[in-house]
Every structure is written in C-alpha cells, then in structure tokens.
Design an enzyme around this catalytic site. Structure first.
Site, PDB file in Angstrom:
ATOM      1  N   ARG A   1       0.800  -1.215   0.000  1.00  0.00           N
ATOM      2  CA  ARG A   1       0.000   0.000   0.000  1.00  0.00           C
ATOM      3  C   ARG A   1       0.836   1.269   0.000  1.00  0.00           C
ATOM      4  O   ARG A   1       0.623   2.167  -0.816  1.00  0.00           O
ATOM      5  CB  ARG A   1      -0.892   0.046   1.248  1.00  0.00           C
ATOM      6  CG  ARG A   1      -2.179  -0.687   1.124  1.00  0.00           C
ATOM      7  CD  ARG A   1      -2.624  -1.166   2.483  1.00  0.00           C
ATOM      8  NE  ARG A   1      -1.685  -2.183   2.922  1.00  0.00           N
ATOM      9  CZ  ARG A   1      -1.784  -3.470   2.562  1.00  0.00           C
ATOM     10  NH1 ARG A   1      -2.790  -3.866   1.839  1.00  0.00           N
ATOM     11  NH2 ARG A   1      -0.873  -4.342   2.941  1.00  0.00           N
ATOM     12  N   THR A   2       1.757   1.363   0.933  1.00  0.00           N
ATOM     13  CA  THR A   2       2.439   2.639   1.122  1.00  0.00           C
ATOM     14  C   THR A   2       3.223   3.009  -0.137  1.00  0.00           C
ATOM     15  O   THR A   2       3.113   4.118  -0.661  1.00  0.00           O
ATOM     16  CB  THR A   2       3.387   2.560   2.338  1.00  0.00           C
ATOM     17  OG1 THR A   2       2.634   2.072   3.443  1.00  0.00           O
ATOM     18  CG2 THR A   2       3.959   3.899   2.680  1.00  0.00           C
TER      19      THR A   2
ATOM     20  N   LYS B   1      25.582  -4.168  -1.277  1.00  0.00           N
ATOM     21  CA  LYS B   1      27.051  -4.231  -1.285  1.00  0.00           C
ATOM     22  C   LYS B   1      27.628  -3.597  -0.036  1.00  0.00           C
ATOM     23  O   LYS B   1      28.828  -3.394   0.078  1.00  0.00           O
ATOM     24  CB  LYS B   1      27.598  -3.486  -2.504  1.00  0.00           C
ATOM     25  CG  LYS B   1      27.130  -4.024  -3.827  1.00  0.00           C
ATOM     26  CD  LYS B   1      27.760  -3.198  -4.947  1.00  0.00           C
ATOM     27  CE  LYS B   1      27.054  -3.436  -6.263  1.00  0.00           C
ATOM     28  NZ  LYS B   1      27.369  -2.371  -7.234  1.00  0.00           N
TER      29      LYS B   1
ATOM     30  N   ARG C   1      11.407   3.717   3.569  1.00  0.00           N
ATOM     31  CA  ARG C   1      11.001   2.760   4.602  1.00  0.00           C
ATOM     32  C   ARG C   1      12.234   1.948   4.956  1.00  0.00           C
ATOM     33  O   ARG C   1      12.974   1.523   4.066  1.00  0.00           O
ATOM     34  CB  ARG C   1       9.893   1.848   4.090  1.00  0.00           C
ATOM     35  CG  ARG C   1       9.629   0.693   5.035  1.00  0.00           C
ATOM     36  CD  ARG C   1       8.405  -0.088   4.671  1.00  0.00           C
ATOM     37  NE  ARG C   1       7.195   0.673   4.946  1.00  0.00           N
ATOM     38  CZ  ARG C   1       5.963   0.159   4.819  1.00  0.00           C
ATOM     39  NH1 ARG C   1       5.812  -1.095   4.417  1.00  0.00           N
ATOM     40  NH2 ARG C   1       4.908   0.890   5.091  1.00  0.00           N
TER      41      ARG C   1
ATOM     42  N   HIS D   1       5.160   5.891  11.544  1.00  0.00           N
ATOM     43  CA  HIS D   1       4.696   5.751  10.162  1.00  0.00           C
ATOM     44  C   HIS D   1       3.693   6.883   9.932  1.00  0.00           C
ATOM     45  O   HIS D   1       2.481   6.663   9.876  1.00  0.00           O
ATOM     46  CB  HIS D   1       4.042   4.376   9.998  1.00  0.00           C
ATOM     47  CG  HIS D   1       3.735   3.976   8.592  1.00  0.00           C
ATOM     48  ND1 HIS D   1       3.752   4.864   7.535  1.00  0.00           N
ATOM     49  CD2 HIS D   1       3.372   2.776   8.069  1.00  0.00           C
ATOM     50  CE1 HIS D   1       3.419   4.207   6.409  1.00  0.00           C
ATOM     51  NE2 HIS D   1       3.191   2.949   6.717  1.00  0.00           N
TER      52      HIS D   1
END
Ligand code: NCD
Length: 646
Positions: free
Chosen positions: A58-59, A87, A108, A136
């Site tokens: 969703r986000t 890496k 995120r 959030h």
C-alpha cells in the site's frame, strides 16, 4: 523548474494540526478529481524516489500512484537487495546520492530512527514511510482522514487500539496524533506488547497526555455483551511509571461507561522479533461479535493492513469495516501531502526550532536499543542524546536523537576536571552548562566512571588494602584453585570484564599456564558494548563460548549487576557448559544472588566506601609504571552531600 523546499516528515508531529487539516482539504479535492478522471500537472517535473528497505504494498504503490497522478514521476529500486545497499553502502551515502537524482525521497527502513538519518543526509525532503517500530506518519494521515470522514470530527472520539502496540509503528504515530486532536485512546495490548515507555514518556511530557489500558480478556467480556468495566482502566499502568512530579494528566478518558467510536486492530509484528518471541500463544482475534453491544454498535473497524489472522474476513462486508477505505485513501492523501509540500512547506520550514543541545558522542554510552540505526551504521553515526524532562529527581534523563529511547543515568562527570558526581536535581544548572560547553560526560555506574579515569567529586580518608605482592599472591591462589577445581583444563576459557577484570583474566591464564602447562583461551568483555564487546586476547582471532567452562573475572564485586550483565551477554553468544566467577575483591552489598567461586580478598565495606584497583596501569608520560594496589576510601559524590557534610 519546481523545487520542493527541504521540509522533512519524520514524525507525525512534524506537521501542525492546521497543516494536517489543510492536507485533508486537499485530499478531498483530489479524491473528487480522481473520480472525474481529470489529469493534473501540479507536480510536473518533480521526481520522487522511493527507497524501500522493507516490503510494502500500500504505502509504496499509493505514494507512486500519487506522484504519477499529480503529473510527477517516480524512480525506484525494485528491491533494496538490488541496490548498492546489498554491497554494504551506508544509508547516508545512498540518500546523499539519490537526493541528487530526485526532488523528494520516500523511505522505509527496518531500523528505528533511519528516517531521521536519511533526512539529515539528503539534500531533498524526506518522508518517513515507516522506520523500524518507531513511526509511520503518512499511514496516520490516512487513518485520521478516514476516521474524520466517518465520524465528522476527531476531538472527543474514543478509539480502542488493539494488538501489537510495542512494535506497531502505525500505532505510535496514531496515538501522538489522536492526543493532539483531543481524542481518547484506550489501548488493548496483547500481553507483553504494551505501548513502549518512550512513547508514554513523550505523550506525558510533551502533550500532558495519557490513556487507559484494558486487557484482552476485558475486551472479550465486552464482546460477549458484558458491558461492565469498559473504559474503567483496571490497571492504569502508565501512570504508575511516573512520580508525583508529572503534570496532571488532562486528556485521559473519564472513567465509566462510554461508547467506542473506533477499533484500530493491528497485526503481530513477527518480523521485528527473534526466536521464541515469534510464537504467539494468544493474539487478538477480532470479529463481528465485538460490534454487537450498545457501546460498540457505532464503532468503525480500522486496520492499517496487511492483516494476518487478527481480523475476521466475515467483517469485510460490514459497513463499519473501513480498512479498505483507509488503504484507498492512500492515493488522495499522499497526493495532498505532495501538493502541500509544493505549496507550503517553505513557510512551514521557517518555524524550525532552535537546534537541540546534544551530548557529545565520546561522552555517552551507545544507545541501548539494539534496533537503533546508530548501532547499525556506526561507521559514521555516533550516539547522540539530548536532555529529556526528568521523571525522577535522582536520574538524568537523556533521549536518543535517532530512536528516542531514553537513557537514564545516575552519574555525571565533567570532562576537564575529570570528576564525577551522583546526579541530583541541584546539579541541573551545571549539567546544562556542561552540555553547552561540551564537557558533560554521563556514566551508568561508578565503575564505568572510574574505568574512564574519573575521580569522585571529593574523596574522604583512604587506606591501602592490598599491595602488589598481595595481588600477585591472590592471582596465584586463584589459578591454583581453578586447576584443582576444573581438572579438564582443555575445556576452560577465561573472560575478563573490561578493563581491570581483563588484566586479571590474562594474569590468571598466564599463571595457570605456568602451573599446569595448559594454555587457556582468554577474552575481554566490555559489558557496556554488548555483542561488540568481546575481544579475544593473547593473539587469538576467535573465542568460543558454546560448551566451554567459562571463568568470568572481575576486579571488584559489589552489587553484582555488572557480573549479571556480563553473564547475560555471554549467554546470548552461546551456551557455556558451566560458569565460574573469580574476583580480586568481594566487598559485599549484593543486589543479585551471585556468589564468586574464587575470591582474592573479602573486604567488608560501608556503602559510601569505594574500592579502587590499580592493576597493570601504564606509565604516565614515559615515567615509572605505578605499582599495583587496591585502595579503600570513603567518598563524597554529590554537591549536595558536600554541602550537608560541611
Ligand atoms: C503497516 C506498516 O508497514 O507499518 N503497513 C502499512 O504501511 N499499511 C502495518 C503493518 O505492516 O503491520
């Protein structure tokens, strides 16, 4: 070309209530425009980068759809495993580079405080799309937007928040916002998943806010139609954390029966747990029965999604189930946020607060939160703390700049005079001054202060209790006892607690080798550094804990906390077959049930006395190496005590 001003949204508190209201007005307009299919060019030329170090449906997709719908464009990495992060590139380097390609970064990340770091290093604005278990904020915008739409307002609403309130980041941002909008919160945590203390402290101190908590079984009885006791907190445990010095809490819901306006159900955050913690015996399962009582009949059911087993599918067709509307709001709300950034963030930025006073990294221990970004990107991030309002008169409270976890210390020091003091309120003025001029040092224990070479504020009378000869005889005796006690020396390893315990450990190993011819593996353990703190000694490259008979050594045992901490750390590294404890001096006063197996000397002491060990100290300025010795002295730790004794 349009440019976005550097205004970051790391926390929901970065937006004022007026700004959130404005975003909702814009979201209504965009929702209507989406209906008509009108093409928008508001963000023409704007490139948004999405950096998702954790899964998202969703986000991420609603952010990307929002940017496209506004006429902007999106760059992204299909998965961060396909980027240079795989890496070993640091977060700081990645965002520094990406902010050269994009006008806005949405991030995120699994670590608490990662969005703060991204915001600090990116040249363009950064939006937090979830950082570890911390916050959030844009999910909260969607949550509030739908809640307000359904209920017409936010002030005075009562929202029951259920499930994993410990690691659920959406919950934390939501509670901060509901507190500011004057809504009541009732939490229904699963056992062991209560809202963390640092969130409670922030609510209490910054917002004068607290909420009540009911247990899952109370929720169940409510669902069964038993209206009794709802909203009457059976255990207002949050309040108990604070002393009488806390301001009066104004926003807690009034006790007694009240209607519920919403249930906010959340998923068990399995990925934030390890091992056994992943197995959940009991977790909230929410179904239509919960909406059957007179108090819950009007409640809407919310969920940030994804759901697992906590929310029954049968609810999906109930008009009170609004979770898919929350998810759908993702596009207009995030369009509104981007549009608001384009229009207004310049003005919002001007209100930026004065820079906080930060404790110098070299003067503080690492953050205690193992999931704090500062612990994982330590190549360039140093721990950073700022003072937080005190809850107790005898502890200095500091808050991690990244993850907000609190560090409470009882000892403070001055870096130039190299004195330490037991903290009390009367020192606050000095502490602020030392913080400002960069001379404040904090210690969790006296031991830590002394190991750093700090002296107590004032020393009382002192006397020598062991000289160099007595110390080496004690080492010899301990070595002989170990050999006698543990005949299979090939299974024995010695771990010394940094720093004097480690010197002792090496000497015991040397002595064992001299007496028995067996070379024993040896390591130093810095208990304040946790996992990173185990260093093999004597030229070895590795050190095994599993299945070994470990002789833990320290110079002085007093309360036993340090030894206990060392044991816990070692157990996390492996299961030893057995543990023995050797100390040079046992001075009594144990707070935990630990008894050393090998003791150089028992020295009964008074509480205000200190035992100071000098063991293998290097020569100063090329001079003569000072002789080993153990001193006993009484101490005056704080300014207050000095004044009282004067
Ligand atoms: C939430 C998240 O990622 O924190 N999902 C979302 O963004 N809607 C909730 C969750 O994963 O449980």
């Amino acid at each position: 070309m349009l440019r976005l001003p550097k205004f970051d949204i790391v926390s929901i508190d970065d937006l004022s209530l007026g700004e959130i209201e404005r975003i909702f007005v814009l979201a209504d307009e965009f929702a209507a425009q989406l209906e008509t299919g009108e093409r928008l060019r508001i963000a023409d030329g704007i490139i948004m980068a999405t950096l998702f170090y954790e899964p998202s449906t969703r986000t991420r997709l609603s952010f990307e759809a929002a940017a496209h719908r506004l006429g902007g464009s999106v760059i992204s990495s299909a998965s961060m495993d396909a980027s240079s992060a795989a890496k070993g590139e640091t977060l700081a380097d990645t965002v520094r580079v990406v902010s050269g390609y994009a006008d806005l970064i949405v991030i995120r990340h699994p670590y608490d405080g990662a969005a703060r770091v991204a915001a600090d290093y990116a040249r363009c604005p950064v939006i937090n799309a979830g950082d570890g278990s911390r916050e959030h904020p844009t999910q909260t915008l969607c949550d509030l937007y739908i809640l307000r739409k359904k209920k017409g307002h936010l002030r005075g609403l009562t929202v029951a928040i259920c499930g994993d309130l410990k690691f659920g980041r959406t919950v934390h941002s939501l509670i901060y916002a509901l507190a500011r909008f004057g809504a009541n919160v009732v939490t229904v945590p699963n056992r062991g998943m209560e809202v963390p203390d640092y969130v409670l402290a922030r609510l209490a101190v910054e917002r004068n806010y607290s909420f009540s908590t009911v247990s899952l079984s109370e929720l169940k009885s409510l669902a069964g139609g038993l209206d009794a006791m709802y909203l009457t907190p059976s255990a207002p445990h949050q309040m108990a954390l604070f002393t009488g010095e806390m301001p009066v809490i104004k926003s807690a819901p009034a006790p007694g029966p009240a209607a519920l306006d919403a249930f906010y159900v959340t998923r068990f955050q399995r990925e934030r747990r390890t091992g056994q913690e992943r197995e959940q015996a009991e977790y909230v399962h929410f179904d239509a029965r919960a909406l059957k009582t007179s108090r819950t009949a009007e409640a809407v059911v919310m969920h940030p999604l994804p759901r697992t087993d906590e929310l029954a599918y049968e609810l999906d067709t109930d008009p009170r189930a609004v979770y898919f509307e929350q998810a759908a709001a993702g596009v207009p709300v995030r369009m509104a946020l981007i549009a608001w950034l384009l229009e207004n963030a310049g003005a919002a930025r001007a209100r930026a607060a004065a820079p906080p006073l930060i404790l110098k990294a070299e003067n503080a221990p690492p953050c205690s939160n193992p999931n704090c970004i500062s612990r994982h990107e330590s190549r360039y991030l140093r721990p950073r703390f700022k003072p937080a309002p005190a809850v107790s008169r005898s502890e200095l409270c500091l808050r991690c700049e990244f993850c907000e976890r609190e560090l409470k210390v009882q000892y403070v020091g001055h870096a130039r005079s190299r004195r330490y003091y037991r903290f009390d309120e009367s020192l606050l003025g000095y502490v602020r001054q030392w913080l400002e001029d960069g001379t404040l040092v904090v210690f969790e224990t006296v031991k830590q202060a002394e190991e750093a070479g700090y002296e107590p504020y004032r020393r009382g009378p002192q006397r020598e209790i062991m000289n160099a000869d007595e110390i080496s005889r004690a080492v010899e005796t301990i070595a002989a006892q170990v050999i006698r006690d543990l005949p299979d020396l090939t299974r024995v390893s010695v771990v010394g607690i940094v720093s004097h315990g480690a010197v002792l450990a090496m000497r015991i190993c040397e002595m064992i080798e001299r007496q028995s011819g067996v070379r024993i593996p040896c390591a130093a353990l810095d208990v304040f550094r946790g996992y990173d703190g185990l260093q093999p000694l004597g030229g070895a490259h590795s050190f095994e804990v599993e299945d070994r008979v470990i002789v833990l050594t320290d110079d002085v045992i007093n309360s036993g906390w340090t030894v206990q901490r060392a044991m816990t750390t070692l157990w996390k590294m492996g299961r030893p077959a057995a543990m023995r404890l050797a100390v040079l001096v046992d001075r009594g006063h144990r707070a935990v049930p630990i008894r050393p197996n090998y003791v150089g000397k028992n020295v009964p002491t008074a509480r205000n006395e200190r035992v100071q060990v000098r063991l293998g100290e290097p020569a100063e300025d090329g001079g003569v190496k000072p002789a080993d010795r153990v001193m006993l002295y009484s101490m005056v730790e704080s300014l207050k005590e000095a004044a009282e004794s004067a």
